[in-house]
Design an enzyme around this catalytic site. Structure first.
Site, PDB file in Angstrom:
ATOM      1  N   ASN A  45     -71.764-104.383 -16.088  1.00  0.00           N
ATOM      2  CA  ASN A  45     -71.015-105.597 -15.753  1.00  0.00           C
ATOM      3  C   ASN A  45     -71.607-106.205 -14.493  1.00  0.00           C
ATOM      4  O   ASN A  45     -71.201-105.904 -13.370  1.00  0.00           O
ATOM      5  CB  ASN A  45     -69.531-105.263 -15.570  1.00  0.00           C
ATOM      6  CG  ASN A  45     -68.883-104.906 -16.886  1.00  0.00           C
ATOM      7  OD1 ASN A  45     -68.622-105.768 -17.724  1.00  0.00           O
ATOM      8  ND2 ASN A  45     -68.671-103.602 -17.110  1.00  0.00           N
ATOM      9  N   GLU A  46     -72.603-107.050 -14.724  1.00  0.00           N
ATOM     10  CA  GLU A  46     -73.349-107.647 -13.625  1.00  0.00           C
ATOM     11  C   GLU A  46     -72.494-108.702 -12.916  1.00  0.00           C
ATOM     12  O   GLU A  46     -71.438-109.095 -13.430  1.00  0.00           O
ATOM     13  CB  GLU A  46     -74.636-108.299 -14.173  1.00  0.00           C
ATOM     14  CG  GLU A  46     -75.568-107.331 -14.892  1.00  0.00           C
ATOM     15  CD  GLU A  46     -76.249-106.325 -13.954  1.00  0.00           C
ATOM     16  OE1 GLU A  46     -75.752-106.095 -12.834  1.00  0.00           O
ATOM     17  OE2 GLU A  46     -77.270-105.746 -14.361  1.00  0.00           O
TER      18      GLU A  46
END
Ligand code: PGA
Length: 356
Positions: free
Chosen positions: A161-162
């Site tokens: 989850n950038e």
């Protein structure tokens, strides 16, 4: 052996346990998993684990394998869901998380193959959405994740989850951040070989887990850890959303905790004893922060940077600055290779010899 020293860091927005080293963190988490799995096995119920890949959890998997081999920890009722997988990547590829998980952990314990779930890196584009919906459904059908293991990337990601990943995100395809791809480059023999995309469980999928252990080791994690545990939750650092989890804990080694306020500026979070080392730490930090030489620091610099206690105990500022300056000066070695021992240059003695 006495128990290793450990304590929760003050001034964090999520419980953050400082441990003497990564091995202590691995033992801590393994013990929690061990307790839960044994209790569930005794009740004839499954345990659902959310698992991570990367360098961080390797020691934890080793400890779990040791518990299986030496202390008969039984994984036959354990169900696992992995966080993520590169896309596209065949399962047998040396870099696939599928292969990594089997080689690092699954092949060494008595888990049932049908209980292992890992996002599929071989999906065609039109299959991805249905797969992700089904992955979430399988987690729910298993009863939800009991314990989620996490590492943290330098972008502050959990799973993949950038930055920009919303709090309500679920399992989905994402594009990897360039920092994440750079960090993976060595393993792939070059950044150009790192896939651009991945499938990851979302922030909300992780937040649904009943307990979360995030482990971070090494100085390269110090900045993202500090943002995640000290700044308000935001999409810029997805690990910061764990502050809103009712049972999440960060496990840090000293290097990963080094940038937190409690370690870097302990005088800001409570009374400290002004030992010579602490005075030096504070005054050198102040000098760098206000960009002034040690002997140029004044009382206002100290007062404006939470150092009034130091000023009161050891001041005035000029005296403290001078003392630290002299202390630092004494550490300079003007002859790092040592002084020349003979007074006369070597050619003078040679000349003497030839003339006699
Ligand atoms: P690492 O990766 O364990 O290899 O440092 C952690 C992550 O990217 O989540």
């Amino acid at each position: 052996m006495p128990p290793a020293p450990q304590h929760f860091l003050p001034h964090t927005r999520v419980p953050s346990l400082l441990l003497p080293n990564s091995a202590a963190a691995n033992r801590f988490v393994a013990r929690e998993i061990d307790k839960l799995v044994r209790a569930r096995n005794a009740a004839g119920k499954p345990t659902v684990l959310g698992l991570a890949t990367g360098s961080t959890p390797v020691g934890l998997y080793r400890e779990l394998i040791r518990l299986h081999e030496d202390e008969k920890l039984d994984f036959s009722k354990v169900i696992t869901f992995n966080l993520d997988e590169y896309l596209p990547l065949p399962k047998e590829d040396p870099h696939s998380y599928f292969r990594w998980m089997h080689e690092t952990f699954f092949n060494h314990v008595n888990i049932k193959w049908e209980n292992i779930h890992i996002p599929d890196g071989t999906l065609k584009p039109d299959e991805i959405e249905d797969f992700c919906i089904e992955y979430e459904r399988k987690i729910r059908a298993a009863g939800g994740i009991d314990i989620q293991i996490l590492g943290i990337g330098r972008t502050g990601h959990i799973g993949f989850n950038e930055p920009g990943s919303p709090k309500n995100s679920r399992t989905r395809m994402i594009t990897l951040d360039s920092i994440t791809r750079r960090d993976a480059a060595a393993g792939f023999f070059g950044e150009e070989n790192v896939p651009n995309q991945a499938i990851t469980m979302g922030v909300a999928s992780i937040m649904d887990a009943r307990r979360v252990f995030l482990m971070a080791f090494g100085e390269h994690k110090a900045h993202c850890v500090t943002k995640a545990i000290e700044l308000p939750p935001s999409e810029a650092v997805s690990a910061s959303f764990l502050q809103e989890h009712p049972d999440a804990i960060f496990l840090l080694d000293p290097a990963a905790a080094a940038e937190t306020t409690a370690i870097k500026r302990p005088w800001e979070v409570g009374p400290v004893e002004w030992t010579p080392e602490r005075v030096r730490q504070a005054v050198v930090w102040l000098s760098l922060t206000v960009r002034k030489g040690l002997q140029k620091l004044n009382d206002d610099d100290f007062r404006e940077h939470h150092l009034y206690e130091l000023l009161r105990e050891k001041g005035p500022a000029e005296k403290i600055g001078e003392e630290v300056f002299l202390d630092r000066l004494a550490t300079i070695q003007p002859y790092p290779a040592g002084r020349l021992l003979c007074r006369k240059p070597f050619w003078s003695s040679r000349r003497t010899r030839t003339t006699t």
